[in-house]
Design a protein around this motif. Structure first.
Motif, mmCIF file in Angstrom:
data_model
loop_
_atom_site.group_PDB
_atom_site.id
_atom_site.type_symbol
_atom_site.label_atom_id
_atom_site.label_comp_id
_atom_site.label_asym_id
_atom_site.label_seq_id
_atom_site.Cartn_x
_atom_site.Cartn_y
_atom_site.Cartn_z
ATOM 1 N N SER A 36 29.180 38.383 -80.073
ATOM 2 C CA SER A 36 28.893 37.574 -79.145
ATOM 3 C C SER A 36 27.597 37.853 -78.384
ATOM 4 N N LYS A 37 27.466 36.531 -77.464
ATOM 5 C CA LYS A 37 26.204 36.539 -77.342
ATOM 6 C C LYS A 37 24.891 36.975 -77.539
ATOM 7 N N ASP A 38 25.870 38.669 -75.935
ATOM 8 C CA ASP A 38 25.212 39.855 -75.520
ATOM 9 C C ASP A 38 24.311 39.983 -77.098
ATOM 10 N N ARG A 39 25.447 40.441 -78.006
ATOM 11 C CA ARG A 39 25.354 41.602 -78.568
ATOM 12 C C ARG A 39 24.313 40.704 -79.985
ATOM 13 N N PHE A 40 24.448 38.927 -80.196
ATOM 14 C CA PHE A 40 23.714 38.074 -80.561
ATOM 15 C C PHE A 40 22.014 38.123 -80.177
ATOM 16 N N GLU A 41 21.570 38.231 -79.213
ATOM 17 C CA GLU A 41 20.642 38.144 -78.735
ATOM 18 C C GLU A 41 20.227 39.650 -79.016
ATOM 19 N N HIS A 42 20.212 40.468 -78.410
ATOM 20 C CA HIS A 42 19.911 41.581 -79.349
ATOM 21 C C HIS A 42 19.356 42.021 -80.637
ATOM 22 N N PHE A 43 20.923 41.390 -81.560
ATOM 23 C CA PHE A 43 20.514 41.122 -83.015
ATOM 24 C C PHE A 43 19.903 40.548 -83.488
ATOM 25 N N PHE A 44 19.464 39.252 -82.717
ATOM 26 C CA PHE A 44 18.505 38.702 -82.718
ATOM 27 C C PHE A 44 16.919 39.176 -83.534
ATOM 28 N N ARG A 45 16.536 39.912 -81.976
ATOM 29 C CA ARG A 45 15.249 39.882 -81.202
ATOM 30 C C ARG A 45 15.027 41.053 -82.448
ATOM 31 N N GLU A 46 15.857 42.385 -82.989
ATOM 32 C CA GLU A 46 15.881 43.453 -83.607
ATOM 33 C C GLU A 46 15.792 42.778 -84.876
ATOM 34 N N ASN A 47 16.138 41.727 -85.422
ATOM 35 C CA ASN A 47 15.143 41.745 -87.205
ATOM 36 C C ASN A 47 14.619 40.306 -86.660
ATOM 37 N N PHE A 48 14.314 39.366 -85.844
ATOM 38 C CA PHE A 48 12.733 38.888 -86.436
ATOM 39 C C PHE A 48 11.481 38.548 -85.460
ATOM 40 N N GLY A 49 12.016 40.047 -84.428
ATOM 41 C CA GLY A 49 11.097 40.135 -83.357
ATOM 42 C C GLY A 49 11.129 38.799 -82.252
ATOM 43 N N VAL A 50 11.225 38.361 -81.449
ATOM 44 C CA VAL A 50 10.964 37.432 -80.828
ATOM 45 C C VAL A 50 12.497 37.070 -80.719
ATOM 46 N N SER A 51 12.927 36.368 -79.395
ATOM 47 C CA SER A 51 13.888 35.430 -79.293
ATOM 48 C C SER A 51 14.817 34.553 -79.855
ATOM 49 N N ALA A 52 15.676 34.447 -79.583
ATOM 50 C CA ALA A 52 15.982 33.042 -81.107
ATOM 51 C C ALA A 52 15.948 31.879 -80.096
ATOM 52 N N LEU A 53 15.267 31.454 -78.708
ATOM 53 C CA LEU A 53 14.735 30.509 -78.276
ATOM 54 C C LEU A 53 12.971 30.268 -78.420
ATOM 55 N N GLN A 54 12.717 31.576 -78.940
ATOM 56 C CA GLN A 54 10.926 31.746 -78.903
ATOM 57 C C GLN A 54 11.126 31.165 -80.635
ATOM 58 N N TYR A 55 11.482 31.408 -81.454
ATOM 59 C CA TYR A 55 11.811 31.298 -82.727
ATOM 60 C C TYR A 55 11.925 30.060 -83.245
ATOM 61 N N ILE A 56 13.018 28.727 -82.706
ATOM 62 C CA ILE A 56 12.551 28.088 -82.835
ATOM 63 C C ILE A 56 11.931 26.752 -82.249
ATOM 64 N N GLN A 57 11.764 27.240 -80.455
ATOM 65 C CA GLN A 57 9.782 27.046 -80.293
ATOM 66 C C GLN A 57 9.263 26.991 -81.309
ATOM 67 N N ASN A 58 9.165 27.829 -82.262
ATOM 68 C CA ASN A 58 7.720 27.951 -83.091
ATOM 69 C C ASN A 58 8.000 27.697 -84.173
ATOM 70 N N TYR A 59 9.656 27.404 -84.794
ATOM 71 C CA TYR A 59 10.105 27.131 -85.588
ATOM 72 C C TYR A 59 9.523 24.976 -85.523
ATOM 73 N N ARG A 60 9.556 24.572 -84.133
ATOM 74 C CA ARG A 60 9.672 23.188 -84.035
ATOM 75 C C ARG A 60 7.775 23.015 -83.903
ATOM 76 N N MET A 61 7.499 23.960 -83.550
ATOM 77 C CA MET A 61 6.096 23.892 -82.932
ATOM 78 C C MET A 61 4.644 23.655 -85.194
ATOM 79 N N LYS A 62 5.547 24.212 -85.392
ATOM 80 C CA LYS A 62 5.059 24.393 -87.258
ATOM 81 C C LYS A 62 5.514 23.137 -87.817
ATOM 82 N N ILE A 63 6.304 22.522 -86.907
ATOM 83 C CA ILE A 63 6.973 21.442 -88.044
ATOM 84 C C ILE A 63 6.115 20.310 -87.016
ATOM 85 N N ALA A 64 5.958 20.230 -86.257
ATOM 86 C CA ALA A 64 4.380 18.893 -85.371
ATOM 87 C C ALA A 64 3.964 18.941 -86.442
#
Length: 115
Positions: A36-64
């Motif tokens: 579920s969207k709510d469970r996913f948001e918790h899962f992602f933050r728990e495993n990556f230490g940031v929100s999914a949107l922040q992770y994507i933003q960081n990845y895009r910055m790295k690419i840029a």
């Protein structure tokens, strides 16, 4: 359970790296790993230490940054290639992330050869 979580994380990273230039929502990612969207948001933050949107933003910055370092690509094109549809938003986010504008970074890496 750990194996399943690792597989989910790998699937998410693979998807983000393949689709970062497109719009990616939390719902898209939740559907990908069958949560579920709510469970996913918790899962992602728990495993990556940031929100999914922040992770994507960081990845895009790295690419840029990588594209700018390679040189000879107009900054507006870099923004588009890194997944930003709004050039001004890209510039603000880049400055927030790296402490300089994309043009300043291009000058630093490319001895002023900026288009």
């Amino acid at each position: 359970r750990q194996k399943k979580n690792r597989e989910r994380c790998n699937r998410l990273i693979t998807f983000i790296e393949a689709n970062y230039a497109n719009s990616i929502s939390n719902q898209d990612l939740a559907d990908l790993v069958h949560l579920s969207k709510d469970r996913f948001e918790h899962f992602f933050r728990e495993n990556f230490g940031v929100s999914a949107l922040q992770y994507i933003q960081n990845y895009r910055m790295k690419i840029a940054k990588k594209l700018i370092k390679e040189g000879n690509i107009p900054i507006s094109k870099v923004a588009q290639m890194a997944g930003f549809s709004d050039y001004n938003y890209f510039g603000r986010q880049f400055h927030n992330h790296y402490g300089c504008t994309p043009t300043q970074m291009a000058k630093k890496y490319n001895s002023g050869n900026v288009r």
